[in-house]
Structure formats: C-alpha cells, structure tokens
Write an enzyme that holds these catalytic residues in place. Structure first.
Site, short mmCIF file in Angstrom:
data_model
loop_
_atom_site.label_atom_id
_atom_site.label_comp_id
_atom_site.label_asym_id
_atom_site.label_seq_id
_atom_site.Cartn_x
_atom_site.Cartn_y
_atom_site.Cartn_z
N PRO A 25 0.83 -1.21 0.00
CA PRO A 25 0.00 0.00 0.00
C PRO A 25 0.87 1.26 0.00
O PRO A 25 1.85 1.33 0.74
CB PRO A 25 -0.79 -0.12 1.31
CG PRO A 25 -0.01 -1.08 2.17
CD PRO A 25 0.69 -2.01 1.24
N CYS A 27 0.30 5.51 0.01
CA CYS A 27 -0.51 6.73 0.00
C CYS A 27 -0.11 7.62 -1.16
O CYS A 27 1.09 7.82 -1.41
CB CYS A 27 -0.27 7.52 1.29
SG CYS A 27 -1.16 6.85 2.68
N ALA A 61 -3.42 3.33 2.38
CA ALA A 61 -4.11 3.54 3.65
C ALA A 61 -5.34 4.40 3.38
O ALA A 61 -5.23 5.57 3.00
CB ALA A 61 -3.18 4.23 4.63
N GLN A 103 -6.21 -1.12 2.01
CA GLN A 103 -5.76 -1.03 3.39
C GLN A 103 -6.71 -0.11 4.16
O GLN A 103 -6.85 1.07 3.82
CB GLN A 103 -4.33 -0.49 3.45
CG GLN A 103 -3.72 -0.61 4.83
CD GLN A 103 -2.31 -0.06 4.91
OE1 GLN A 103 -2.05 1.04 4.43
NE2 GLN A 103 -1.40 -0.80 5.53
N TYR A 184 0.31 4.39 13.39
CA TYR A 184 -1.06 4.87 13.28
C TYR A 184 -1.91 4.24 14.39
O TYR A 184 -1.39 3.47 15.22
CB TYR A 184 -1.59 4.62 11.86
CG TYR A 184 -0.78 5.41 10.85
CD1 TYR A 184 -0.76 6.81 10.91
CD2 TYR A 184 0.03 4.79 9.90
CE1 TYR A 184 0.02 7.56 10.04
CE2 TYR A 184 0.81 5.54 9.02
CZ TYR A 184 0.80 6.92 9.10
OH TYR A 184 1.58 7.66 8.25
N ARG A 231 -1.54 -5.60 8.76
CA ARG A 231 -0.15 -5.12 8.69
C ARG A 231 0.29 -4.69 10.08
O ARG A 231 -0.37 -3.89 10.74
CB ARG A 231 -0.02 -3.97 7.70
CG ARG A 231 1.40 -3.43 7.64
CD ARG A 231 1.67 -2.48 6.49
NE ARG A 231 2.27 -3.20 5.35
CZ ARG A 231 3.03 -2.63 4.43
NH1 ARG A 231 3.28 -1.32 4.46
NH2 ARG A 231 3.54 -3.32 3.44
N LEU A 303 12.65 -2.82 0.96
CA LEU A 303 13.85 -2.93 0.12
C LEU A 303 13.99 -4.31 -0.53
O LEU A 303 15.07 -4.92 -0.50
CB LEU A 303 15.10 -2.53 0.90
CG LEU A 303 15.24 -1.01 1.10
CD1 LEU A 303 16.49 -0.68 1.90
CD2 LEU A 303 15.28 -0.27 -0.25
N GLY A 325 7.20 -1.69 -2.71
CA GLY A 325 6.59 -0.38 -2.85
C GLY A 325 7.32 0.42 -3.91
O GLY A 325 6.91 0.52 -5.07
N ARG A 326 8.49 0.93 -3.52
CA ARG A 326 9.19 1.88 -4.39
C ARG A 326 9.63 1.27 -5.71
O ARG A 326 9.68 1.97 -6.72
CB ARG A 326 10.36 2.49 -3.61
CG ARG A 326 9.87 3.44 -2.53
CD ARG A 326 10.93 3.75 -1.51
NE ARG A 326 11.22 2.60 -0.65
CZ ARG A 326 12.09 2.61 0.35
NH1 ARG A 326 12.78 3.71 0.60
NH2 ARG A 326 12.29 1.53 1.08
#
Ligand code: FMN
Length: 362
Positions: A25, A27, A61, A103, A184, A231, A303, A325-326
C-alpha cells in the site's frame, strides 16, 4: 519453464493469487477535493501496476472515518460515493487479472498532517485540519496533541472499520488489510511507548491489543468471505521500552485466532527517535519470525527490489509472498520484468503490449 517459487500461485483465505509478487500500500495524497474519493490518478496508478503483472495490488491507507486521514488529501471509504469510485478501479484491476486489496486505516495521533507539497507538520483548524485522536495525550513529536479516545470513540471506530469492510466488499475488493503498523491508531494502542492508558485498553499486552483484536473480529464478521490481512510493525526499533518482535509474534497469533488470514510485516513509524538499520530485505527476518512463531502465512516488505532476491525469499520459505513499494513506482511492470529475468513464461502480458515483451521478436 524453470521452477520459480515467486511465480507459483498462492491461496490465502478466499483468494488465489497468480503469483507472490505484490504491491504494498502506498498513500498518494491525491484527492484534490479533500473528499476522500479516489480519482483518475488512483485508477492509473493502481491500474498500471495491475497491468504490470502483480499478483495483488493493495490500495493505499484508506480512512474509515474523515478524522482518520493522515492528511486531508487521503482516500476514504466511509461513504457510498467513495465506494463507487473504488468499484471502477477494482473492476479495471480485475480485468488485468490481479487481485485487488485495500488497506483500511485510521491515522490516530498522526492524523491531520500536511502532504509534502502542501506544508509541514500538523494542519491547523484554520486550514481544514482537526484535533487528532489517540490512546492518550502522548503526542508524536512535532505533531498536534491528541485527544485521548473515550470508550465511545473506540466503539464507534470499531463500527467504522466494519462499515468500511462492508463497503470494500461491495466495491469488489478481494483483500482487506487492517492497518495496525507505522505508528497509526492501532499501533499506537499496541505500543507501550504511545499508550499509557490505565483502563482495559492500556497496560498489559492483552489490554493494549484489545482494540486491534476488536477491529479484526468486527471486520471478519462484516466480511466473512473476504481475505483478511493485518499489517503490523514488528518493532518500534527502541527496545526494550517500545514495541518488540516478541510481542508482534504473540499478537500475530491472536490476530490469526481473531480471523486474520495473513500478517504483513513491516516495522517502525511510531517514534521519531527510532534507530532503524536499513538494508536490502531488512524486514524479512521479522516476517520469518512471525511465520515460524505464530504459524501464519506472512508477506515480507522493505527494500525488496531484485527478482532473484524476491525469488530467494519465497523459495527459502522466509515468507509466503513479497510486497514491494518503491520498486513499483520505478517500474510498474516489475513482475513482468522479474518473470523474464527468472526465465519464467507468464501468460499475462497484456495483449496490447505483446510487441513489447522481452522476447526479441521483430
Ligand atoms: C509513497 C509511499 C507511500 C506509502 N504509503 C503507505 C501506506 O499507505 N500504508 C502502509 O502501510 N505503508 C505505506 N508505505 C510503506 C510501503 O508500503 C512499504 O512498506 C515501504 O515503502 C517499504 O517497501 P519498499 O522498500 O519496497 O518501498 C508507503 C511507502 C511509500 C514509498
């Protein structure tokens, strides 16, 4: 076709995923109207990664109530307009053969902050911000002082997660992920570093986990036939006073008993002073510890950027699936490229892109 663990289908809960290389996920802070309704940006962003061959794409999220947004520009799923906008995106993702996840989130004391291009720190009331809620008055350094949640706040938030789960199912999502990581709301309750309550939601591990388990049970009940992930941050990276791997393993077991099908293991996010040791696959050992200790399927994230690295993690049974992700931001077609690099034939290259496959056809 060479054997590849990464490209073996996987069944978790009610869903069979076409492979084990999934989108984490992320944002986007791109609801320009500040109404929580996902936009064309979300369609292209999530749709592009679905087209790129991921087995699962988990949408960012997404707040279950307006005051649960990290920023005013976050997506939401607290009303029917948002649900219907998600449904269009999910339909496109399904047409690409991927599973679609969302999410479900509440930002707690880290709510009402600026997105990077709009400012720094807390959004004041004068600019559309709000007072964040938290377990207690302990603030995240640099952000607004939270209002401690009453029992009524907790009850209505559990209900909001359940309502969000129902709307997510109506929108067609295959996977719901309860966000209990990254400092969170639910993580704030779990960690003794952010929860100094003296009632039944603070103190012992049982008590600190109570809110999260109530949410998981409520979501499970609202969506009995939908795959459910949770998560968790495996550690606050401040031991022994913060949240630890040992507690994560224990709570993962309880989450499974409460109805979770898979635990998605990340770390950090709760304390600005955390000393995090970052490197390739740095959170994989946490995922493995949960897999072994709680006897539950896990996804590893952090990573994971290289197809051979991802293959080793899954083949070595360190995790059941990997999330990235990235790497997906750099290359939404990461799974198609990974299949090529691992010598795996996949039948889901989009037909429109057939001339772009790595096979050197004229
Ligand atoms: C742009 C961006 C947005 C993110 N938003 C979320 C989010 O909404 N929820 C979440 O749990 N993690 C979020 N993360 C963390 C990622 O899901 C992931 O755990 C992290 O980036 C590490 O994986 P990576 O090294 O493959 O990028 C975000 C990361 C990025 C880069």
């Amino acid at each position: 076709m060479p054997d590849s663990a990464l490209f073996q289908p996987l069944t978790v809960g009610a869903t069979t995923f076409r492979n084990r290389i999934w989108v984490a996920p992320m944002c986007q802070y791109s609801c320009e109207d500040r109404d929580g309704v996902p936009t064309d940006w979300h369609l292209v962003h999530l749709g592009g990664m679905a087209r790129g061959g991921a087995g699962l794409v988990v949408a960012e999220a997404t707040a279950v109530v307006p005051e649960g947004r990290i920023s005013p520009w976050d997506t939401g799923i607290w009303n029917d307009e948002q649900r219907d906008a998600w449904a269009r995106i999910v339909a496109f993702q399904h047409a690409q053969g991927t599973a679609a996840g969302i999410q479900l989130a509440h930002a707690g004391r880290k709510a009402s902050t600026y997105r990077s291009q709009s400012g720094r720190g807390a959004v004041p009331h004068s600019d559309g911000g709000w007072t964040p809620l938290g377990p207690s008055t302990l603030a995240f350094r640099g952000l607004a002082d939270p209002q401690p949640m009453s029992h009524e706040h907790i009850r209505s938030t559990v209900e909001a997660f359940a309502a969000a789960a129902r709307r997510s199912v109506e929108a067609g999502f295959d996977v719901l992920e309860v966000h209990a990581a990254h400092g969170y709301l639910l993580h704030e309750f779990l960690s003794p570093a952010s929860n100094d309550r003296t009632d039944e939601y603070g103190g012992s591990l049982d008590n600190r986990a109570r809110f999260m388990l109530e949410v998981i049970r409520a979501v499970r009940e609202a969506a009995p036939h939908t795959t459910l992930f949770v998560r968790l941050s495996a550690t606050d990276w401040i031991e022994p006073d913060g949240w630890t791997l040992e507690q994560t393993v224990e709570v993962s077991r309880w989450a499974k008993e409460a109805g979770a099908d898979l635990i998605d293991i990340s770390s950090g996010g709760n304390l600005p002073d955390a000393r995090i040791t970052v490197g390739p696959g740095y959170q994989v050992p946490f995922a493995s510890a949960v897999r072994d200790g709680a006897d539950v399927p896990v996804a590893a994230v952090g990573l994971i950027t290289d197809p051979h690295q991802a293959e080793r993690i899954v083949a070595g049974q360190e995790a059941d699936a990997v999330m990235a992700g990235r790497e997906f931001l750099r290359d939404p077609h990461f799974p198609l490229r990974a299949a090529h690099e691992l010598g795996v034939d996949v039948d889901y290259w989009p037909v429109q892109y057939e001339r772009g496959t790595f096979a050197d056809k004229p």
